[in-house]
Motif scaffolding. Sequence first.
Motif, PDB file in Angstrom:
ATOM      1  N   THR A   1      81.087 103.107 -14.693  1.00 52.48           N
ATOM      2  CA  THR A   1      82.055 102.021 -14.854  1.00 52.48           C
ATOM      3  C   THR A   1      83.345 102.517 -15.498  1.00 52.48           C
ATOM      4  O   THR A   1      84.450 102.161 -15.070  1.00 52.48           O
ATOM      5  CB  THR A   1      81.442 100.890 -15.686  1.00 52.48           C
ATOM      6  OG1 THR A   1      80.268 100.399 -15.008  1.00 52.48           O
ATOM      7  CG2 THR A   1      82.429  99.743 -15.852  1.00 52.48           C
ATOM      8  N   ARG A   2      83.211 103.348 -16.499  1.00 49.33           N
ATOM      9  CA  ARG A   2      84.400 103.852 -17.199  1.00 49.33           C
ATOM     10  C   ARG A   2      85.265 104.716 -16.292  1.00 49.33           C
ATOM     11  O   ARG A   2      86.493 104.626 -16.323  1.00 49.33           O
ATOM     12  CB  ARG A   2      83.960 104.656 -18.426  1.00 49.33           C
ATOM     13  CG  ARG A   2      85.101 105.349 -19.159  1.00 49.33           C
ATOM     14  CD  ARG A   2      84.623 105.968 -20.455  1.00 49.33           C
ATOM     15  NE  ARG A   2      83.528 106.912 -20.277  1.00 49.33           N
ATOM     16  CZ  ARG A   2      83.698 108.183 -19.899  1.00 49.33           C
ATOM     17  NH1 ARG A   2      84.926 108.653 -19.653  1.00 49.33           N
ATOM     18  NH2 ARG A   2      82.662 108.995 -19.776  1.00 49.33           N
TER      19      ARG A   2
ATOM     20  N   GLY B   1      85.310 102.325 -12.337  1.00 49.14           N
ATOM     21  CA  GLY B   1      85.359 100.874 -12.259  1.00 49.14           C
ATOM     22  C   GLY B   1      86.707 100.325 -11.833  1.00 49.14           C
ATOM     23  O   GLY B   1      86.805  99.468 -10.938  1.00 49.14           O
ATOM     24  N   ASP B   2      87.783 100.784 -12.458  1.00 53.28           N
ATOM     25  CA  ASP B   2      89.114 100.260 -12.136  1.00 53.28           C
ATOM     26  C   ASP B   2      89.517 100.591 -10.707  1.00 53.28           C
ATOM     27  O   ASP B   2      90.080  99.743  -9.990  1.00 53.28           O
ATOM     28  CB  ASP B   2      90.157 100.807 -13.112  1.00 53.28           C
ATOM     29  CG  ASP B   2      90.011 100.238 -14.512  1.00 53.28           C
ATOM     30  OD1 ASP B   2      89.296  99.229 -14.675  1.00 53.28           O
ATOM     31  OD2 ASP B   2      90.610 100.805 -15.446  1.00 53.28           O
TER      32      ASP B   2
ATOM     33  N   ALA C   1      87.526  98.384  -8.283  1.00 52.76           N
ATOM     34  CA  ALA C   1      88.001  97.005  -8.323  1.00 52.76           C
ATOM     35  C   ALA C   1      89.334  96.872  -7.594  1.00 52.76           C
ATOM     36  O   ALA C   1      89.576  95.891  -6.868  1.00 52.76           O
ATOM     37  CB  ALA C   1      88.133  96.541  -9.772  1.00 52.76           C
TER      38      ALA C   1
ATOM     39  N   VAL D   1      74.346 100.433 -11.141  1.00 52.56           N
ATOM     40  CA  VAL D   1      75.788 100.683 -11.074  1.00 52.56           C
ATOM     41  C   VAL D   1      76.330 100.550  -9.657  1.00 52.56           C
ATOM     42  O   VAL D   1      77.540 100.708  -9.445  1.00 52.56           O
ATOM     43  CB  VAL D   1      76.158 102.060 -11.658  1.00 52.56           C
ATOM     44  CG1 VAL D   1      75.744 102.146 -13.111  1.00 52.56           C
ATOM     45  CG2 VAL D   1      75.559 103.207 -10.838  1.00 52.56           C
TER      46      VAL D   1
END
Length: 343
Positions: free
Chosen positions: A194-195, A198-199, A202, A314
Amino acid sequence: MRLGIQLGYSGSGFAGAADEVAEFEEAGADLAVVPEAYSFDAVSALGYLAARTRRMQLASGVMQLYTRTPTLTAMTAAGLDHVSGGRFNLGLGASGPQVIEGFHGVRYDAPVARTREIVEICRRVWRRETLTFDGAHYRIPLPGHYAKPLKIINHPVRPRVPILLAAMGPRNVALAAEIAEGWQALWLDPRAFTRVFGDALADGLSRRDPGLGPLDVSVPVPFAVGDPSPALLARHRGQLALYLGGMGARGRNFSHDLIRRYGYADEAVRVQDLFLSGQRAEAAAAVPDDLVTATSLMGRPDDLRRRLDALATVGVTTLLAAPLAATRAERVKDVAELRRLMP
């Protein structure tokens, strides 16, 4: 979760590897992925596997986008989809300047923009459109008295072959999430997923056409059932050292950049320094134990099940296992066990 098999760079033993892939299919594998890099081409092996398998999907992992024209890439994918009866997935990737410029003699530039244009050209070819394209990097047909728009002669099995984009950097990951059926990750540490990603995911998913369906997320992992032995871990450790240290130059190594983003900045620099100075054994020894464990899949069934659940949590939807057991019978047995354990 789909179970895929990640093949190695097979040489003289490819016929035996194909026999083994057929046994993996019987053991429950859903997909076989053939690499390319600067080895034998992936297309020859994929055509061979199409004749040796019955139901499993086949994918390139990956064909470099610089080394074929966009139209040839589309034609090749349509041909592989034809000979496999609609089972081919086009894995594409930019590779890196060391391979593209050093081995192919082609300039490595604008990987994100070129990828977007190639994907669009491929899809137009597969839809049997009369091909015209006026992009920043590709223009079809070229201007001139003799050039005229054409369309592929054959009728492709499918008007849209699934495209899987290999990506590590944020912009490439975002592009995969936006325009491709799948994203092929590398050295995936689920704790940092995610770290690190993730961005970008998204961002890409916010622009994704719903008609593409959910994004398939695939990750290759060296795999074995049972307590990880030093010998098995050493094989993975050596491959990590090769990619961190040798698959690119200083300042231009995408695997190195990824591992730094995972939080191993100092360790990545040390591995690279050792590798580039010719100290390969020392470079492998310097790969952090935690990274070796996090990016492999080895253990007893209960351990494997927990690791698989972490990957599924994840968002991993396809596991590309590279079985490491010593004998073919053991590797087939391990694949059957992995299929049983998968969510």
